[in-house]
Scaffold this motif. Sequence first.
Motif, PDB file in Angstrom:
ATOM      1  N   ASN A 139       1.021   5.603   3.584  1.00 30.66           N
ATOM      2  CA  ASN A 139      -0.110   6.167   2.834  1.00 30.66           C
ATOM      3  C   ASN A 139      -1.425   5.975   3.592  1.00 30.66           C
ATOM      4  O   ASN A 139      -2.236   6.891   3.710  1.00 30.66           O
ATOM      5  CB  ASN A 139      -0.252   5.466   1.476  1.00 30.66           C
ATOM      6  N   GLU A 198       2.611   4.006  -4.690  1.00 30.67           N
ATOM      7  CA  GLU A 198       1.551   4.988  -4.988  1.00 30.67           C
ATOM      8  C   GLU A 198       0.489   4.429  -5.929  1.00 30.67           C
ATOM      9  O   GLU A 198      -0.704   4.645  -5.732  1.00 30.67           O
ATOM     10  CB  GLU A 198       2.149   6.266  -5.603  1.00 30.67           C
ATOM     11  N   SER A 199       0.939   3.699  -6.935  1.00 33.30           N
ATOM     12  CA  SER A 199      -0.007   3.191  -7.925  1.00 33.30           C
ATOM     13  C   SER A 199      -0.920   2.126  -7.292  1.00 33.30           C
ATOM     14  O   SER A 199      -2.145   2.146  -7.487  1.00 33.30           O
ATOM     15  CB  SER A 199       0.794   2.648  -9.112  1.00 33.30           C
ATOM     16  N   ASP A 229      -7.676   3.084   5.906  1.00 32.87           N
ATOM     17  CA  ASP A 229      -7.913   4.541   5.981  1.00 32.87           C
ATOM     18  C   ASP A 229      -8.787   4.931   7.173  1.00 32.87           C
ATOM     19  O   ASP A 229      -9.163   6.101   7.311  1.00 32.87           O
ATOM     20  CB  ASP A 229      -8.521   5.060   4.673  1.00 32.87           C
ATOM     21  N   PHE A 283      -1.718   1.878  -4.163  1.00 34.45           N
ATOM     22  CA  PHE A 283      -2.573   2.566  -3.193  1.00 34.45           C
ATOM     23  C   PHE A 283      -3.766   3.215  -3.899  1.00 34.45           C
ATOM     24  O   PHE A 283      -4.918   3.037  -3.508  1.00 34.45           O
ATOM     25  CB  PHE A 283      -1.750   3.610  -2.433  1.00 34.45           C
ATOM     26  N   GLU A 284      -3.468   3.925  -4.999  1.00 35.69           N
ATOM     27  CA  GLU A 284      -4.555   4.607  -5.719  1.00 35.69           C
ATOM     28  C   GLU A 284      -5.553   3.602  -6.273  1.00 35.69           C
ATOM     29  O   GLU A 284      -6.760   3.782  -6.170  1.00 35.69           O
ATOM     30  CB  GLU A 284      -3.977   5.420  -6.882  1.00 35.69           C
ATOM     31  N   LYS A 285      -5.031   2.509  -6.852  1.00 35.31           N
ATOM     32  CA  LYS A 285      -5.942   1.513  -7.435  1.00 35.31           C
ATOM     33  C   LYS A 285      -6.787   0.840  -6.349  1.00 35.31           C
ATOM     34  O   LYS A 285      -7.964   0.572  -6.540  1.00 35.31           O
ATOM     35  CB  LYS A 285      -5.144   0.449  -8.197  1.00 35.31           C
ATOM     36  N   TYR A 344       0.811  -1.215   0.000  1.00 39.01           N
ATOM     37  CA  TYR A 344       0.000   0.000   0.000  1.00 39.01           C
ATOM     38  C   TYR A 344       0.848   1.270   0.000  1.00 39.01           C
ATOM     39  O   TYR A 344       0.332   2.372  -0.103  1.00 39.01           O
ATOM     40  CB  TYR A 344      -0.949  -0.011   1.214  1.00 39.01           C
ATOM     41  N   MET A 372      -7.711   2.150  -3.432  1.00 33.79           N
ATOM     42  CA  MET A 372      -8.727   3.079  -2.928  1.00 33.79           C
ATOM     43  C   MET A 372      -9.875   3.226  -3.936  1.00 33.79           C
ATOM     44  O   MET A 372     -11.035   3.323  -3.551  1.00 33.79           O
ATOM     45  CB  MET A 372      -8.111   4.444  -2.616  1.00 33.79           C
ATOM     46  N   LEU A 373      -9.528   3.211  -5.229  1.00 35.58           N
ATOM     47  CA  LEU A 373     -10.572   3.297  -6.256  1.00 35.58           C
ATOM     48  C   LEU A 373     -11.450   2.059  -6.236  1.00 35.58           C
ATOM     49  O   LEU A 373     -12.677   2.138  -6.317  1.00 35.58           O
ATOM     50  CB  LEU A 373      -9.940   3.414  -7.651  1.00 35.58           C
TER      51      LEU A 373
END
Length: 243
Positions: free
Chosen positions: A79, A12-13, A56, A15-17, A9, A19-20
């Motif tokens: 993150n 960055e990539s 989160d 983590f973003e995927k 996590y 969360m999406l």
Amino acid sequence: MSYRGSEFYDNESNFEKYMLRRQWQENANDTLEKPVISQLLGDISDQHILDLGCGDAGYGAELLDKGCSTYVGIEGSRNMFEAASSSLAAYSNGTVVHTMIEDYTYPPDAYDLVLSRLAIHYLQDIEHVFRCIHQTLKPSGRVIFSVEHPVITSTLQPSGTRTNWVVDHYFNEGYREQQWLGGTVHKYHRTVEAYFRAMQKAGFIVEQLRESKPVRENFTNDETYERRLRIPLFLFLVGRKNA
Ligand SMILES: C[S@@+](CC[C@H](N)C(=O)[O-])C[C@H]1O[C@@H](n2cnc3c(N)ncnc32)[C@H](O)[C@@H]1O
């Protein structure tokens, strides 16, 4: 070699995927995992809660809104820790600690409930962590956790919409690697029996075992519901410390 479950996590990539994906309509967490966790938790008012691998801490904010007394999240990913800090910013009784679940200093007899949602399958040594959980609970306190179901972790395969499943190497417990969301995830497979026995060994009375049986009303789409009837994705266990 032991792998840190939270490393994934911090890319960055990934983590973003991740969360999406959690925002997808009918995602497995919201349709299958969260409803069972909510049932198992029951009334949490006035409880002191520790959440291992809190992500989160969106759920932490929900628990605080529902009246728990205090909420402490433990999170190893930087993150996720930052996202959790922002989820809890408005709550004076909610905090997150940036540390590994294995490294946290568990205060004795401190919590009414230890919760962990989909993080324990990242841990290599659950016996040690279960002993820590046991000692940090007050008498009669509960541990409630979900993990990826052992029929899934036995033979992890790349993610995507699957149409068939193979359960293999079930009794070969230990390290597994999965290509997921474009990154590599490090997990540990253990059998249902191993989870159950590890809890007993740590001193817990195992009170409930659940699987993520789909409930029609949690889905808007017939097709997704039918697909989810094919194989269990999550396993849940509840243990209680002796009074
Ligand atoms: C699949 S996510 C679930 C997050 C949250 N519990 C939820 O259900 O929304 C797993 C989380 O556990 C954290 N994690 C995994 N292994 C960990 C460890 N050994 N120590 C601390 N955090 C860990 C990850 O960083 C990630 O945030």
